[in-house]
Structure formats: structure tokens, C-alpha cells
Design a protein around this motif. Structure first.
Motif, PDB file in Angstrom:
ATOM      1  N   ILE A   2       0.870  -1.174   0.000  1.00 18.38           N
ATOM      2  CA  ILE A   2       0.000   0.000   0.000  1.00 18.38           C
ATOM      3  C   ILE A   2       0.907   1.223   0.000  1.00 18.38           C
ATOM      4  N   HIS A   3       0.843   1.992  -1.069  1.00 18.73           N
ATOM      5  CA  HIS A   3       1.702   3.162  -1.214  1.00 18.73           C
ATOM      6  C   HIS A   3       1.436   4.143  -0.077  1.00 18.73           C
ATOM      7  N   GLN A   4       2.483   4.788   0.412  1.00 17.04           N
ATOM      8  CA  GLN A   4       2.348   5.709   1.546  1.00 17.04           C
ATOM      9  C   GLN A   4       1.460   6.904   1.236  1.00 17.04           C
ATOM     10  N   ILE A  19      -1.772  -1.327  -3.900  1.00 18.01           N
ATOM     11  CA  ILE A  19      -2.597  -0.119  -3.908  1.00 18.01           C
ATOM     12  C   ILE A  19      -1.626   1.047  -4.119  1.00 18.01           C
ATOM     13  N   TRP A  20      -1.767   1.755  -5.241  1.00 21.58           N
ATOM     14  CA  TRP A  20      -0.807   2.787  -5.593  1.00 21.58           C
ATOM     15  C   TRP A  20      -1.223   4.164  -5.076  1.00 21.58           C
ATOM     16  N   GLN A  21      -0.404   5.173  -5.349  1.00 18.89           N
ATOM     17  CA  GLN A  21      -0.571   6.505  -4.768  1.00 18.89           C
ATOM     18  C   GLN A  21      -1.892   7.160  -5.162  1.00 18.89           C
ATOM     19  N   PHE A  22      -2.374   7.966  -4.239  1.00  9.79           N
ATOM     20  CA  PHE A  22      -3.569   8.795  -4.408  1.00  9.79           C
ATOM     21  C   PHE A  22      -4.864   7.989  -4.565  1.00  9.79           C
ATOM     22  N   ILE A  37      -4.198  -2.094  -8.086  1.00 13.01           N
ATOM     23  CA  ILE A  37      -5.075  -0.932  -8.058  1.00 13.01           C
ATOM     24  C   ILE A  37      -4.175   0.278  -8.318  1.00 13.01           C
ATOM     25  N   CYS A  38      -4.238   0.826  -9.531  1.00 16.16           N
ATOM     26  CA  CYS A  38      -3.319   1.888  -9.949  1.00 16.16           C
ATOM     27  C   CYS A  38      -3.708   3.241  -9.351  1.00 16.16           C
ATOM     28  N   ALA A  39      -2.917   4.251  -9.616  1.00 15.38           N
ATOM     29  CA  ALA A  39      -3.064   5.572  -9.004  1.00 15.38           C
ATOM     30  C   ALA A  39      -4.429   6.208  -9.297  1.00 15.38           C
TER      31      ALA A  39
END
Length: 152
Positions: A2-4, A19-22, A37-39
Motif C-alpha cells: 500500500i503506497h504511503q 494499492i498505488w498513490q492517491f 489498483i493503480c493511481a
């Protein structure tokens, strides 16, 4: 992973899912194994996503949408769950949408509410889907229409 920079409120994301950014992931949705799951994706609470699903950038998945295993959702696909939306309408009716196993929805497509996209069906980029898409068929255009059977 899970992206920060993701807002993931769901404590039950499998380790094999990215799970990518934003992204905004609501706490009660169900997301399967080995998903990407892209941005800039938003996933509401009453959503079920199967295993091995790819959701490209800029997609919102609203309450009442089910996505089965091995589905590909292209960038900026627009799902809907209310046939007659109005601001501040407390009487709206949620219409459920299902994307069946192995289906692909091309980038920029719009999926009206209450639709079922059949197994291994293929919705071409930019299509506007106004009725059910049977299994194993390629649909394209606005409104989307049957083009041919698919075997890939």
C-alpha cells in the motif's frame, strides 16, 4: 503493498495486492488477492473485487459494483450506480453492476448502472454500455453494440 500516499482505510487488503498513490479505499470493501489498483482509484464500501484484477488509473468504483476474478478495467472507465442522479436526492435507487470473470473494459468506457458484463466479454475503449454484454462478445461504440465473438 500500500503506497504511503494512498488513503487506504481498509485493514483487510491482502499482502499480494498493490494499492498505488492517491487511491482512496473505503473501509468495508472487499478486495481479493494479487490485484493491482493503480493511481487515483476510488473504491467505495459496498464493492466486491475478486482475485487477479487490474484497475488502471482514474477509475471510481461505486457502491453496488462487483468485479469478478481476472478482470481488466482500463484507465478512466466510468461506472455509475444511479440511473437518474440528482444532487441531495435521498430517494435515489442503487442499481447493482456486475463485471464477470475474465472480462475486459477498455479505457474511457462508460458503464451505465444495473449492467452485467458477461464472462470473458470485451468492451472496447470509449464504449458507452447501456445494456448487458453477453459472455464472450466484443462490444464497441456509443451506444455499445455487438461487434463479434472473441476468442482471446
Amino acid at each position: 503493498m500500500i503506497h504511503q500516499l494512498a488513503d487506504c482505510m481498509n485493514p483487510n487488503i491482502p499482502d499480494s495486492t498493490n494499492i498505488w498513490q492517491f487511491c482512496v479505499i473505503f473501509p468495508n470493501c472487499k478486495i481479493g488477492e494479487n490485484c493491482n489498483i493503480c493511481a487515483n482509484v476510488l473504491i467505495e464500501n459496498d464493492v466486491v473485487i475478486g482475485n487477479n484484477v487490474t484497475i488502471k488509473c482514474g477509475v471510481q468504483i461505486w457502491d453496488g459494483i462487483t468485479i469478478d476474478d481476472n478482470v481488466m478495467i482500463g484507465s478512466n472507465v466510468t461506472f455509475t450506480n444511479d440511473m437518474y442522479p440528482r444532487s441531495k436526492n435521498s430517494d435515489w435507487k442503487l442499481l447493482e453492476t456486475k463485471v464477470s470473470k475474465g472480462a475486459t473494459i477498455g479505457a474511457g468506457s462508460t458503464i451505465l448502472p444495473g449492467i452485467t458484463i458477461g464472462e470473458r466479454a470485451f468492451v472496447a475503449a470509449g464504449a458507452v454500455v447501456t445494456k448487458d454484454v453477453p459472455a464472450g462478445e466484443l462490444w464497441m461504440g456509443n451506444p455499445a453494440k455487438f461487434y463479434r465473438k472473441v476468442d482471446f
